[in-house]
Scaffold this motif. Sequence first.
Motif: not given
Length: 198
Positions: A132-136, A152-158
Amino acid sequence: MSRKQAKGEYIETDTGNKVSRKAILIGTQHIMLGGKTVIQAEAMIRGDLARTAQPTSSSGAAAPGSNTAVAIGRYCYLSKGCCLRPPGRIYKGSFTYLPLRLGDHVFIGDSTVVQAATVGTHVHIGQNVVVGEFAIIKDYVRILDGTVIPPNMVIPSFSVVAGQPARVVGEVPEGGHEAFELRELYKTVGNNPQPLPV
C-alpha cells in the motif's frame, strides 16, 4: 560510426542494467536505476507519476534531482507483471506524487504492485503482493506470497510478513541474510545467461 547492438531479449546498459524489451517503462526521465538491475517482461515502472514542480526557493526554480519518481538501487530484480507506482497524496492544497525508493538487492515477485514510500535493502517481496501507499519496509524483510500490506504500515527489519492485512509472522534467522543476495540471480538473466552455481 557506432557499433550496431545485437538484438536480444534484453537491453543491457553501460551500468549493467538488463531491461527486457517487453518491459513497460513510462516517464523514463524520472526513473533512476542504480546498476545491475534486472527488469523482466511486462514489468511496469510508472515514472510519469512524478512530483509536480513546486518552487523551492525565492528564485522559483525547482531543486535539481528532486523530480525523480522511482529510484532503484543495485542488484534489484523486478519479475514479470510487477508494477512500481510512486505513492500520491494531497500536499499544500494540490495532489502530488512522492518518490518511491528501493534499496539494493530487492526482489519483487510476479504480479506484485508496490506503492511504498521506501523499500530497504535486502528485501524479498513474493508473488501477488500488494504494498500500500506510503508503506515503509526496512532492511532484511521477507514478504510472503499473496500478502496485502496496508497503506502507511512500517515493517521492522529482519521480519517475515504475511496475511491480508499483513502482520509480522516471524523473523529472519541470524545468519539468514545471505539468502537475500541477488548477484548470482543477476548473472542468470540476459542475452548471455549463466547457470546458477550449485
